[in-house]
Design a protein around this motif. Structure first.
Motif, short mmCIF file in Angstrom:
data_model
loop_
_atom_site.label_atom_id
_atom_site.label_comp_id
_atom_site.label_asym_id
_atom_site.label_seq_id
_atom_site.Cartn_x
_atom_site.Cartn_y
_atom_site.Cartn_z
N ASP A 116 8.32 -6.06 15.07
CA ASP A 116 9.66 -6.04 15.67
C ASP A 116 10.58 -6.89 14.86
OD1 ASP A 116 7.70 -6.49 18.40
OD2 ASP A 116 8.97 -4.71 18.23
N LEU A 117 11.83 -6.53 14.89
CA LEU A 117 12.81 -7.33 14.19
C LEU A 117 13.16 -8.57 15.02
CD1 LEU A 117 13.98 -7.10 11.53
CD2 LEU A 117 15.78 -5.64 12.42
N ARG A 150 12.92 -12.36 14.22
CA ARG A 150 11.57 -12.87 13.99
C ARG A 150 11.51 -13.85 12.83
NH1 ARG A 150 8.36 -11.60 10.79
NH2 ARG A 150 9.75 -9.88 10.26
N ALA A 193 5.15 -17.39 5.08
CA ALA A 193 5.74 -16.66 6.20
C ALA A 193 4.81 -15.53 6.61
CB ALA A 193 7.09 -16.09 5.80
N ASP A 194 4.91 -15.08 7.87
CA ASP A 194 4.10 -13.93 8.30
C ASP A 194 2.63 -14.11 8.06
OD1 ASP A 194 6.47 -11.46 7.18
OD2 ASP A 194 6.22 -12.42 9.12
N PRO A 232 1.34 -7.99 10.22
CA PRO A 232 2.53 -7.31 9.73
C PRO A 232 3.58 -7.32 10.84
CG PRO A 232 0.60 -5.91 9.51
CD PRO A 232 0.18 -7.12 10.24
N PRO A 233 4.82 -7.56 10.49
CA PRO A 233 5.87 -7.62 11.50
C PRO A 233 6.04 -6.26 12.19
CG PRO A 233 6.80 -7.76 9.30
CD PRO A 233 5.34 -7.82 9.14
N LEU A 246 8.81 -15.64 -3.61
CA LEU A 246 8.33 -15.19 -2.29
C LEU A 246 7.84 -16.40 -1.51
CD1 LEU A 246 6.02 -12.14 -3.09
CD2 LEU A 246 8.13 -12.05 -1.82
N ASP A 247 8.21 -16.46 -0.22
CA ASP A 247 7.64 -17.53 0.60
C ASP A 247 6.34 -17.02 1.19
OD1 ASP A 247 8.61 -19.24 3.69
OD2 ASP A 247 6.91 -19.48 2.34
N LEU A 248 5.23 -17.46 0.61
CA LEU A 248 3.95 -16.90 1.03
C LEU A 248 3.49 -17.42 2.37
CD1 LEU A 248 1.96 -16.87 -2.32
CD2 LEU A 248 3.24 -15.05 -1.23
N LEU A 306 13.63 -3.80 9.12
CA LEU A 306 12.23 -3.90 9.53
C LEU A 306 11.32 -3.42 8.42
CD1 LEU A 306 10.21 -4.65 11.64
CD2 LEU A 306 10.47 -2.40 12.67
N ASN A 336 7.75 -6.68 2.47
CA ASN A 336 7.60 -8.06 2.04
C ASN A 336 6.28 -8.64 2.50
OD1 ASN A 336 9.68 -9.08 0.42
ND2 ASN A 336 11.11 -8.99 2.13
N TYR A 337 5.88 -8.25 3.72
CA TYR A 337 4.59 -8.71 4.21
C TYR A 337 3.48 -8.26 3.28
CZ TYR A 337 0.37 -9.04 7.01
OH TYR A 337 -0.89 -9.32 7.44
N ASP A 349 11.05 -6.01 5.83
CA ASP A 349 10.15 -7.07 6.26
C ASP A 349 8.70 -6.67 6.06
OD1 ASP A 349 11.90 -8.59 9.10
OD2 ASP A 349 11.99 -8.90 6.94
N ARG A 350 8.40 -5.42 6.41
CA ARG A 350 7.01 -5.01 6.31
C ARG A 350 6.55 -4.89 4.87
NH1 ARG A 350 4.65 -3.12 11.14
NH2 ARG A 350 3.38 -1.60 10.05
N LEU A 374 3.74 -7.53 0.09
CA LEU A 374 3.81 -8.28 -1.16
C LEU A 374 3.21 -9.67 -0.98
CD1 LEU A 374 7.38 -7.41 -2.47
CD2 LEU A 374 5.25 -7.02 -3.66
N ARG A 375 3.56 -10.30 0.13
CA ARG A 375 3.03 -11.64 0.37
C ARG A 375 1.52 -11.60 0.53
NH1 ARG A 375 6.72 -12.18 4.76
NH2 ARG A 375 8.78 -12.56 3.90
N GLU A 426 0.35 3.02 12.25
CA GLU A 426 1.62 2.54 12.79
C GLU A 426 2.64 2.41 11.69
OE1 GLU A 426 1.29 -0.49 16.39
OE2 GLU A 426 0.17 -1.05 14.62
N LYS A 428 -3.83 -1.09 10.72
CA LYS A 428 -2.68 -0.49 11.39
C LYS A 428 -1.88 0.40 10.45
CE LYS A 428 -2.22 -4.73 14.02
NZ LYS A 428 -2.61 -5.00 15.25
#
Lengths: 231, 213
Positions: B162-163, B195, B154-155, B159-160, B150-152, A96, A102-103, A99-100, A105-106, A5, A2
């Motif tokens: 929407d908020l 979220r 989560a998610d 990928p998120p 980092l809280d691994l 947002l 961070n995603y 958050d993305r 990185l995670r 996006e 994605k």
């Protein structure tokens, strides 16, 4: 992945000052400290890790840079939340994006951890591979190896006859799982490489911009020199 | 090419000995239960049986060595006997290790998906050493995540996008505190929440994400 996006969301935002047309990840005279490409770079490192059987070097500087920027963005979000309705709406977008990132990185740390867990004894036994771990990952690997050994010892090995108690060798046989370096991977070539050895006595021309399905081992060198990337 | 193990089975069958290798059944048992059923109970009985088989092989080997070890190089039967028993022992060991490791990996998955607290129905199926493993793994993972900040967990899925998410409450959960105030999670109510706040609850089955088609 994605990625389309993702880039359309982030191209709206100004805080990271992103260029709207995403050009190739590595150009010939690219300065890797260039701010706009940190996210792209981490994404590519993430993809590389997901696709390859072995661990790459931990991107310590990149991770730190990104986290610093994220912190600054958090401050900005707080500020904007105090403002008018438009500012609050903007804060939502920044959030947002945070958050993305961070995603990302995670995801990066997660895939590395998974590989460490899978091949922990193999990794710890080789100094050159150990060097690719971050300090925290190294501690994790040691801890993980310990708890795994504890489990095997207490549940099984202690109760076996003496000659069968070892975990890494049974007679002459190596019992440690190793990554399969001949596994086939998709790779995108970033520079014209010309005739390249892709197997014993097998040569192939590798051209910039093309994607090839090749065994991992022969193209390792290209990856480490940023002349190719996995996809 | 026939594997040594298969040859062993054939040999024993030819000699009229009953061939019963318990080890394989342990792995089959694991294969049959998918991850969503949790873990089957630790099969202590079969596990000990396989260990006993290894012991028996070992005793055969030592007996053979002391009584007829000097003939090993000349008498094919002695050599064969020694190798066979050794191969059986080694294979049993490998299977048991695989059993332990497979269960350990599923336990790890539980930690990632459900958190530090083991659900009762899983906990009661674990051997003592596996319980210790879970506790140690939880500690190890926790320490690492704290070190890197980092809280691994989560998610985990995507990928998120929407908020905020629209969610329906499946079970009474009480009140949670969000940055925008308190929210009462009563069964069958619908909420529009951030979220990050609701994702762990969705994973635990307390909330349900409502998607607009």
């Amino acid at each position: 992945l994605k990625s389309k996006e993702y880039s359309s969301v982030s191209s709206v935002l100004t805080i990271m000052d992103r260029r709207e047309d995403q050009t190739a990840l590595h150009e010939d005279d690219m300065d890797y400290v260039d701010e706009e490409d940190d996210i792209d770079e981490l994404k590519q490192h993430w993809v590389n890790e997901v696709c390859s059987p072995e661990l790459f070097v931990y991107q310590k500087l990149l991770v730190e840079r990104l986290r610093e920027k994220l912190e600054k963005q958090e401050d900005l979000i707080e500020e904007e939340r105090q403002g008018d309705a438009t500012a609050v709406w903007r804060a939502g977008l920044y959030e947002l994006e945070t958050d993305r990132v961070n995603y990302l990185l995670r995801g990066y740390h997660r895939v590395r951890l998974a590989k460490i867990e899978k091949y922990v004894m193999y990794i710890l036994k080789s100094p050159s591979i150990r060097a690719r771990l971050s300090e925290e990952e190294f501690q994790y690997a040691q801890g993980y190896c310990d708890i795994l050994e504890d489990l095997f010892q207490s549940a099984l090995l202690r109760h076996l006859p003496e000659p069968y108690r070892s975990l890494d060798k049974q007679g002459n046989v190596n019992m440690i799982p190793e990554p399969d370096l001949e596994k086939y991977v998709f790779c995108r070539v970033l520079k014209d490489v010309g005739e390249y050895e892709v197997g014993p006595d097998k040569y192939m021309p590798l051209e910039k911009g093309h994607i090839y399905l090749l065994p991992y081992n022969p193209i390792r060198r290209l990856l480490s020199e940023y002349e190719a990337e996995l996809c | 090419p026939v594997s040594t193990f298969q040859r062993t089975k054939l040999l024993m069958a030819a000699r009229g000995e009953r061939v019963e290798f318990v080890a394989a059944t342990l792995l089959q048992e694991l294969e049959r239960t998918s991850k969503s059923d949790g873990l089957p109970p630790f099969n202590e009985e079969s596990f000990q049986q396989v260990i006993a088989e290894i012991d028996a092989c070992y005793r055969c080997i030592t007996k053979l060595l002391t009584e007829r070890g000097h003939e090993a190089k000349t008498d094919g039967a002695v050599a064969c006997g020694l190798t066979t028993h050794h191969e059986i022992a080694v294979r049993n060991k490998r299977v048991l290790l695989a059993y332990l490791r497979a269960r350990a990996m599923r336990l790890q998955q539980v930690r990632w998906e459900l958190g530090s607290v083991l659900p009762v129905d899983i906990r009661q199926n674990l051997a003592e050493s596996e319980l210790n493993y879970f506790v140690s793994y939880d500690k190890l993972l926790g320490r690492y995540m704290q070190q890197i900040g980092l809280d691994l967990t989560a998610d985990l899925q995507q990928p998120p996008k929407d908020l905020f998410l629209e969610v329906r409450v499946l079970e009474d959960f009480g009140t949670i505190v969000t940055p925008t105030g308190e929210v009462h999670l009563e069964k069958d109510t619908i909420h529009f929440l951030r979220r990050a706040d609701v994702e762990p609850l969705i994973r635990r089955g307390i909330l349900e994400h409502i998607t607009r088609s």
